[in-house]
Design an enzyme around this catalytic site. Structure first.
Site, PDB file in Angstrom:
ATOM      1  N   CYS A   1       7.991  13.220  99.893  1.00  0.00           N
ATOM      2  CA  CYS A   1       7.091  14.377  99.928  1.00  0.00           C
ATOM      3  C   CYS A   1       7.102  15.168  98.616  1.00  0.00           C
ATOM      4  O   CYS A   1       6.648  14.665  97.598  1.00  0.00           O
ATOM      5  CB  CYS A   1       7.451  15.248 101.129  1.00  0.00           C
ATOM      6  SG  CYS A   1       6.130  16.383 101.604  1.00  0.00           S
TER       7      CYS A   1
ATOM      8  N   ARG B   1      -4.371  20.919 105.387  1.00  0.00           N
ATOM      9  CA  ARG B   1      -3.269  20.090 104.940  1.00  0.00           C
ATOM     10  C   ARG B   1      -3.338  18.739 105.647  1.00  0.00           C
ATOM     11  O   ARG B   1      -3.984  18.598 106.688  1.00  0.00           O
ATOM     12  CB  ARG B   1      -1.935  20.753 105.279  1.00  0.00           C
ATOM     13  CG  ARG B   1      -1.663  22.026 104.503  1.00  0.00           C
ATOM     14  CD  ARG B   1      -0.420  22.733 105.039  1.00  0.00           C
ATOM     15  NE  ARG B   1       0.814  21.993 104.779  1.00  0.00           N
ATOM     16  CZ  ARG B   1       1.512  22.075 103.645  1.00  0.00           C
ATOM     17  NH1 ARG B   1       1.083  22.854 102.682  1.00  0.00           N
ATOM     18  NH2 ARG B   1       2.613  21.383 103.490  1.00  0.00           N
TER      19      ARG B   1
ATOM     20  N   HIS C   1       8.138  11.935 106.464  1.00  0.00           N
ATOM     21  CA  HIS C   1       9.322  12.518 107.089  1.00  0.00           C
ATOM     22  C   HIS C   1       9.488  11.820 108.441  1.00  0.00           C
ATOM     23  O   HIS C   1       8.792  10.873 108.741  1.00  0.00           O
ATOM     24  CB  HIS C   1       9.123  14.018 107.329  1.00  0.00           C
ATOM     25  CG  HIS C   1       8.860  14.812 106.098  1.00  0.00           C
ATOM     26  ND1 HIS C   1       9.857  15.301 105.313  1.00  0.00           N
ATOM     27  CD2 HIS C   1       7.703  15.210 105.520  1.00  0.00           C
ATOM     28  CE1 HIS C   1       9.337  15.973 104.298  1.00  0.00           C
ATOM     29  NE2 HIS C   1       8.034  15.937 104.393  1.00  0.00           N
TER      30      HIS C   1
END
Lengths: 245, 466
Positions: free
Chosen positions: A96, A133, A195
């Site tokens: 990330c 997002r 993640h």
């Protein structure tokens, strides 16, 4: 032969968005189960990195604020050593926000560009705070199988000619939500948005990373198979959730 | 009252009746959704009738229990509370609570004597404060929670600051002195500030936890130094860079006695003198909730004796250490929905002597957060050695089982589909007279609580007594 791996965990307190420590917990577990000695050195702001000392480098995600805090240190204090290590075949995994800083630059929604290490020929742009997002479960196909995880990033990453994608997105956004690529690979360095935590429920990928980490000192190593029934069940469940909603 | 308000109330009440009649749960949000469609300013119109104004509680953890305590304080003081007691804390939940107390003509019952007690979602705060115009605003703590839903911790802090900067000077802010990101809000507060905190250092952790978020000074960027750390990033902090430090609390626990699995007793210094609190709740986090409620009650102008009596009368809020008795087994539900909050739960359970029987339920619905990564930040290792039986269920049961395996639990834990089946198995694994600890995420808590209520006869959550 007694195998050992020395891991540099970059900025563990600053770059630890949701569950990134799960990757370290997973590597510890998979090494211990095989009698591989894993040493984790936590390198913070100001700590230098010896490019000869490490088999694996890990960096997790962070908010914009944390990325800004580490970027000068990453480039000025550790950058040259990390680049040298990667060129010499040291394995790396960047997740990330860490992935974004291992690429050329990150252009945030507001404020100045953050320069990156340029290990991946890629750059990231945030399209603006008013643009949604990239959030959700991800399934992507990688050379060694599928990857399942969760992404949550504002920036969109675009690969240049010198980087190849880690995986092809089946469900989710991946690098930018447009070209179906997810993550980046350069030599033995891997960048990804996943993640989840990533490694625990992607045991084949976790072992791939371990093999790369061992390769520099020991050549090709056969890893003893582990009972991954639960890991594979979690992998399958994550795919089921990602593709059924 | 405007016709629109009347129409909104009629529509909302009808939706609530229909929701309950068709068994779709308690109707703790739907009536508000429907009514706000008809009159978007419904909350503002109804809240304006509250004769004694309102108090709002926000923060990552502790909202429901703190609001529950304040509601009890209001009742003790003789002001019937109007409280979104179901924990439904978005605007629709606040609207539903107000609707429930409104007559068809748009008047709140007993309006002139009433005090509004609202817990409000940390991201919803600006909107709620504009509509409710509370007299007192309590901030409990700020931790990462559902990053997929709330965004990053910094953006929540920014919303809180702008909310305080826009407030009238009469509004009182009640702030946790021990959480640096909450204490920093004093710089944005335009009105009086009351700090609460823990002075008793014996409640400190031996070492730092992974689940800490505000490690760096928002002002100068230096890393905070802690003389004493209670949990996460909560403790006696100071900034070595700009000399900011934990303010001395106005309401402070000078001694805390945590009875493992049992009551919690506190000696508290207040501006009205010393008092002692005896809580029927366990764990340091509930001591913090009681301190927040005590400071809030004093901010509302109640005398310390009334506030103490109100707080002590409180049993568990639903799903937060709530107890059930099922076939001779003691069952206790501990909601856990983010790393910092769950760590407090894990420590509280770990402190109970003897072997533990556990049921863990991990869901990933929108209200839980879709991202289950957070379980890797919580310290399940604390319970690995003491667990005699562990059952795992929920939509993401496999993720939980894997987390537990890596925390040192057996790798062959039963993963059970269906909350009902999982609960039945966990009860069978618990001998009569023994205790079962149930650790659910939010939506799993609603489900398991409903099942326990059915088996044990406790009231469903929307009817729970105060």
């Amino acid at each position: 032969m007694n195998l050992s791996i020395r891991l540099a965990h970059l900025y563990p307190k600053l770059m630890n968005l949701y569950g990134d420590r799960g990757n370290i917990i997973c590597l510890r577990h998979r090494c211990r189960a095989r009698g591989i000695e894993l040493t984790v050195d936590e390198l913070d702001l100001g700590d230098r990195l010896d490019p000869q000392a490490y088999d694996l480098i890990f960096i997790g995600g962070g908010q914009d604020r944390e990325q800004r805090r580490i970027v000068r240190d990453l480039i000025d204090v550790k950058g040259e050593a990390i680049r040298q290590a990667v060129e010499e075949g040291v394995a790396a995994l960047a997740v990330c926000g860490g992935y974004q800083l291992f690429a050329r630059y990150y252009r945030p929604a507001v404020g100045e560009d953050l320069p990156g290490l340029g290990i991946f020929d890629a750059h990231t742009e945030h399209p603006g705070e008013d643009v949604a997002r990239c959030i959700g479960n991800v399934v992507a196909d990688w050379d060694g199988g599928t990857l399942a995880g969760f992404e949550n990033h504002g920036g969109r990453t675009y690969l240049g000619g010198g980087a190849r994608p880690l995986a092809t997105v089946r469900t989710g956004y991946g690098n930018n939500g447009v070209d179906k690529t997810e993550g980046a690979v350069y030599k033995n360095a891997y960048g990804t948005y996943l993640h989840g935590s990533l490694l625990p429920k992607n045991p084949r990928f976790a072992d791939h990373v371990l093999r790369l980490a061992l390769r520099r000192r020991y050549g090709e190593v056969e890893l003893a198979p582990l009972d991954d029934a639960l890991e594979e069940a979690a992998h399958a469940a994550a795919i089921r959730v990602a593709t059924s909603r | 009252m405007s016709l629109r308000v009347v129409a909104a109330i009629a529509a909302g009440k009808l939706a609530g009746t229909a929701s309950r009649a068709f068994g779709r749960g308690g109707g703790t949000a739907l009536p508000g959704v429907v009514a706000e469609k008809v009159e978007p300013r419904l909350v503002e119109r109804l809240a304006a009738q509250l004769g004694h104004g309102s108090i709002i509680v926000t923060g990552t953890n502790g909202k429901t229990t703190t609001a529950h305590m304040l509601s009890s304080v209001a009742a003790k003081a003789g002001y019937p509370p109007l409280h979104n007691r179901s924990g439904s804390n978005l605007m629709r939940g606040v609207a539903t609570a107000l609707l429930d107390s409104a007559g068809l003509l748009g008047r709140l019952s007993q309006a002139e004597r009433r005090l509004g007690v609202f817990e409000v979602d940390e991201a919803t705060l600006p909107e709620a404060v504009r509509a409710i115009k509370p007299r007192v605003l309590i901030f409990t703590n700020l931790f990462r929670d559902q990053l997929d839903r709330y965004g990053e911790v910094d953006s929540i802090a920014a919303r809180w600051r702008s909310t305080l900067e826009a407030a009238p000077e009469s509004r009182i802010a009640v702030l946790n002195a021990d959480d640096p990101s909450v204490a920093a809000l004093r710089e944005s507060a335009r009105g009086p500030v009351i700090f609460y905190g823990v002075d008793d250092r014996s409640a400190a952790l031996a070492g730092p936890e992974h689940a800490a978020d505000s490690r760096w000074c928002a002002g100068c960027g230096s890393e905070y130094v802690y003389d004493t750390l209670f949990y996460g990033h909560v403790g006696h902090w100071r900034c070595p860079g700009c000399e900011k430090s934990r303010p001395q609390p106005d309401v402070s626990a000078t001694s805390i006695r945590l009875e493992p699995g049992g009551d919690t007793t506190l000696s508290v210094a207040t501006p009205q003198g010393k008092t002692a609190l005896s809580l029927r709740l366990s764990g340091l986090y509930n001591a913090y909730n009681a301190l927040a409620a005590l400071a809030g009650g004093l901010a509302l102008g109640f005398d310390v004796e009334t506030v103490r009596a109100g707080i002590e009368a409180v049993d568990a809020a639903f799903g937060r250490q709530e107890r059930f008795e099922i076939d001779g087994r003691r069952v206790q539900v501990f909601l856990g929905k983010n790393p910092a909050g769950l760590n407090q739960v894990l420590r509280t359970i770990a402190a109970v002597p003897g072997e533990k029987r556990l049921l863990l339920l991990l869901n990933d619905d929108i209200a839980d957060g879709r991202d289950v990564s957070w379980i890797w930040d919580a310290d399940f290792e604390l319970l690995a050695d003491g667990a005699a039986s562990t059952i795992v269920s929920g939509h993401r049961a496999e993720d939980m089982a894997l987390r537990l395996k890596y925390a040192g639990f057996p790798s062959d834990l039963p993963v059970v589909r269906g909350t009902d089946e999982a609960l039945a198995l966990a009860l069978r694994e618990t001998p009569p007279g023994e205790q079962l600890f149930v650790l659910p995420t939010y939506t799993a808590m609603l489900e398991v609580r409903g099942l326990l209520a059915k088996r044990g006869g406790a009231a469903p959550y929307w009817e729970a007594p105060s």
